[in-house]
Scaffold this motif. Structure first.
Motif, PDB file in Angstrom:
ATOM      1  N   VAL A 104      58.237  74.620 132.922  1.00  0.00           N
ATOM      2  CA  VAL A 104      58.759  73.768 133.946  1.00  0.00           C
ATOM      3  C   VAL A 104      59.692  74.580 134.912  1.00  0.00           C
ATOM      4  CG1 VAL A 104      60.012  71.694 134.825  1.00  0.00           C
ATOM      5  CG2 VAL A 104      58.126  71.601 133.138  1.00  0.00           C
ATOM      6  N   ALA A 105      60.789  75.139 134.225  1.00  0.00           N
ATOM      7  CA  ALA A 105      61.857  75.758 134.825  1.00  0.00           C
ATOM      8  C   ALA A 105      61.393  76.916 135.701  1.00  0.00           C
ATOM      9  CB  ALA A 105      62.808  76.129 133.913  1.00  0.00           C
ATOM     10  N   VAL A 106      60.551  77.678 135.080  1.00  0.00           N
ATOM     11  CA  VAL A 106      59.780  78.813 135.613  1.00  0.00           C
ATOM     12  C   VAL A 106      59.158  78.383 136.913  1.00  0.00           C
ATOM     13  CG1 VAL A 106      58.384  80.904 135.620  1.00  0.00           C
ATOM     14  CG2 VAL A 106      60.001  80.242 133.754  1.00  0.00           C
ATOM     15  N   ALA A 107      58.225  77.505 136.626  1.00  0.00           N
ATOM     16  CA  ALA A 107      57.419  76.913 138.065  1.00  0.00           C
ATOM     17  C   ALA A 107      58.100  76.303 139.142  1.00  0.00           C
ATOM     18  CB  ALA A 107      56.316  75.726 137.176  1.00  0.00           C
ATOM     19  N   ARG A 139      65.878  68.145 123.689  1.00  0.00           N
ATOM     20  CA  ARG A 139      66.329  67.964 122.432  1.00  0.00           C
ATOM     21  C   ARG A 139      67.238  67.008 122.123  1.00  0.00           C
ATOM     22  NH1 ARG A 139      66.782  73.255 118.862  1.00  0.00           N
ATOM     23  NH2 ARG A 139      64.846  74.758 119.817  1.00  0.00           N
ATOM     24  N   TYR A 140      68.225  66.513 123.175  1.00  0.00           N
ATOM     25  CA  TYR A 140      68.997  65.595 122.952  1.00  0.00           C
ATOM     26  C   TYR A 140      68.285  64.126 123.028  1.00  0.00           C
ATOM     27  CZ  TYR A 140      73.013  62.242 123.966  1.00  0.00           C
ATOM     28  OH  TYR A 140      73.644  61.243 123.986  1.00  0.00           O
ATOM     29  N   ALA A 172      66.138  76.581 132.309  1.00  0.00           N
ATOM     30  CA  ALA A 172      65.252  76.439 131.063  1.00  0.00           C
ATOM     31  C   ALA A 172      66.156  75.789 130.049  1.00  0.00           C
ATOM     32  CB  ALA A 172      64.426  77.432 130.748  1.00  0.00           C
ATOM     33  N   ALA A 173      67.429  76.493 129.791  1.00  0.00           N
ATOM     34  CA  ALA A 173      68.239  75.885 128.652  1.00  0.00           C
ATOM     35  C   ALA A 173      68.589  74.524 128.921  1.00  0.00           C
ATOM     36  CB  ALA A 173      69.616  76.966 128.757  1.00  0.00           C
ATOM     37  N   VAL A 174      69.032  74.264 130.049  1.00  0.00           N
ATOM     38  CA  VAL A 174      69.557  72.713 130.494  1.00  0.00           C
ATOM     39  C   VAL A 174      68.329  71.788 130.117  1.00  0.00           C
ATOM     40  CG1 VAL A 174      70.049  71.188 132.181  1.00  0.00           C
ATOM     41  CG2 VAL A 174      71.036  73.352 132.320  1.00  0.00           C
ATOM     42  N   LEU A 175      67.028  72.323 130.432  1.00  0.00           N
ATOM     43  CA  LEU A 175      65.955  71.183 130.306  1.00  0.00           C
ATOM     44  C   LEU A 175      65.657  71.107 128.733  1.00  0.00           C
ATOM     45  CD1 LEU A 175      63.287  72.388 132.836  1.00  0.00           C
ATOM     46  CD2 LEU A 175      64.795  70.160 132.834  1.00  0.00           C
ATOM     47  N   CYS A 176      65.935  72.419 127.990  1.00  0.00           N
ATOM     48  CA  CYS A 176      65.707  72.280 126.551  1.00  0.00           C
ATOM     49  C   CYS A 176      66.728  71.510 125.825  1.00  0.00           C
ATOM     50  CB  CYS A 176      65.606  73.845 125.949  1.00  0.00           C
ATOM     51  SG  CYS A 176      64.141  74.698 126.415  1.00  0.00           S
TER      52      CYS A 176
END
Length: 463
Positions: A22-25, A115-116, A107-111
């Motif tokens: 999603v982050a890349v798109a 996870r949270y 992507a790190a933020v979304l991951c």
């Protein structure tokens, strides 16, 4: 690995892959992507997934608890970004480097967010006794009682002690004993047998003079080849985090305990964050503060602010500000027998205090009465995060070890606030304050500030 652990790990892994995609798109839609961005999408997701698996950030032992899960995820994505940048240089796609260092932080933020959310869902299930890790504990009865109490209190960690082994017990059923309703299944030399027969997820070793170096080593050998972990609880249970270091000396592992870091660059960062944070919050919340002041003045006669003497850093007494939530002179009035003291220890607390004003209960429920303490933070008397500031007469009754809470500035919020506030016992409140002092770090402060939002919204333990 238990079946629910496999399912949870699979959901986390799929969530990470989807979040990276999603982050890349999203970056391709809202910015100018490199040519053949579909190939970039595949390469980025593949690199992120491989590094996350290799670090490993999908290890079932770290998922759902602690900060290590997020540390490993961040490390994996950082390495992936560096490798992709080098790959871009090697293939001549130079414009890809800057794009990668925008996409992967997204992507790190979304991951982290997914996870949270999954972690909170897991904690909810654990609160009702599901998705738990069955544990057998072994040690002295007093140490076992402490372990059992801790695991029940911190149910979100998933440890559930279902059986215990202690000296002088019998596991043949003829002499059934219990420790805090947990059955005793054998003597200390029967721990490995119990773990193998009942497939416990972990063996937790607590303090007992039975546990010599050779016996602990032999137990670890007996558990090899099983799915059971061996966990040793140190005697100093409330000291952890950055103060604990394991090193090998003279062929044996030693646990080194460093002093609490209460000076230096990290304290300067805390000092700066406190002042800047307090100033920004005061500016941001100034309309709300003005509105609360107007409502308090209209609701009952008396001053807007309530000033109270509290004990702060190094035992220095200061004046703490709060919005007034009671009628004027409430601190000098006497209460009838119909009012019950529900506070812990020397603290008076009542859910239905007749001295409370109409607006006061609302302000206390959402902790808005404490907002003027931002001025105390700005003046340096308090910190955003720290132990609860005690009253002078309360501090006079402290045991010697409780004076360690004065090594740091008191806070507007702390472990006590995010762990139940007024619902806590006196002993638990003191233990949390001391635990904060012993294990203070910037990461711990950040975690407490994050959890404070939930504690305020849910009004947990506030009255």
């Amino acid at each position: 690995m238990l079946p629910w652990e496999r399912r949870y790990r699979l959901v986390v892994a799929l969530g990470d892959v989807v979040a990276t995609g999603v982050a890349v798109a999203g970056a391709a839609v809202f910015s100018t992507p490199p040519e053949s961005w579909q190939t970039v999408l595949f390469a980025t997701v593949t690199a992120a997934a491989l590094l996350t698996a290799l670090v490993p950030a999908w290890d079932h032992r770290i998922l759902g608890q602690g900060a290590e899960e997020f540390h490993r995820l961040g490390r994996a994505l950082l390495i992936a970004a560096v490798l992709l940048a080098f790959g871009a240089v090697a293939t001549g796609v130079g414009e890809l480097r800057g794009w990668i260092f925008v996409v992967l932080p997204g992507a790190a933020v979304l991951c982290l967010l997914q996870r949270y959310v999954l972690r909170k869902l897991l904690h909810r299930r654990r609160a009702v006794g599901q998705c738990m890790l069955p544990v057998v504990a072994a040690g002295h009865p007093e140490a076992l009682r402490d372990l059992i109490a801790r695991t029940r209190r911190e149910s979100h960690l998933g440890w559930q002690i279902r059986a215990v082994c202690t000296a002088g017990s019998s596991g043949d059923g003829a002499d059934v004993e219990q420790i805090d309703s947990v059955p005793v299944v054998g003597d200390l030399d029967e721990v490995a047998r119990s773990a193998r027969e009942d497939a416990y997820r972990a063996v937790m070793i607590s303090a007992d003079r039975y546990w010599t170096r050779s016996r602990l080593q032999w137990l670890s050998w007996e558990l090899e080849g099983t799915a059971t972990e061996m966990v040793v609880a140190p005697v100093l249970m409330d000291i952890a985090g950055p103060r604990v270091h394991v090193s090998e000396v003279l062929g044996m592992p030693l646990l080194r305990l460093s002093e609490p870091v209460l000076t230096g660059p990290r304290l300067f960062v805390k000092f700066t964050v406190d002042r800047v944070g307090a100033l920004l919050l005061l500016l941001l919340l100034s309309p709300l503060l003005f509105l609360i002041a107007v409502v308090i003045k209209a609701d009952s006669a008396g001053p807007v602010f309530y000033r109270q003497r509290r004990v702060g850093h190094n035992g220095r007494v200061f004046t703490m500000l709060k919005f007034r939530t009671m009628v004027t002179g409430a601190d000098r009035s006497t209460l009838g027998e119909e009012v019950t003291d529900e506070g812990a220890g020397p603290l008076f607390k009542s859910r239905r205090d007749p001295r409370m004003t109409r607006i006061g209960s609302l302000l206390r429920g959402y902790s808005m009465d404490e907002l003027p303490q931002l001025f105390n933070v700005l003046l340096g008397d308090m910190s955003l995060v720290g132990p609860r500031p005690p009253l002078p007469n309360e501090a006079e009754s402290y045991e010697p070890e409780m004076h360690r809470r004065f090594l740091v500035r008191p806070g507007m919020t702390g472990l006590w606030q995010v762990s139940g506030r007024s619902d806590l016992s006196w002993a638990e409140s003191v233990r949390l304050d001391l635990r904060y002092v012993e294990n203070w770090s910037l990461t711990l402060d950040g975690m407490i500030l994050w959890k404070t939002v939930r504690a305020v919204v849910t009004k947990e333990g506030a009255y």
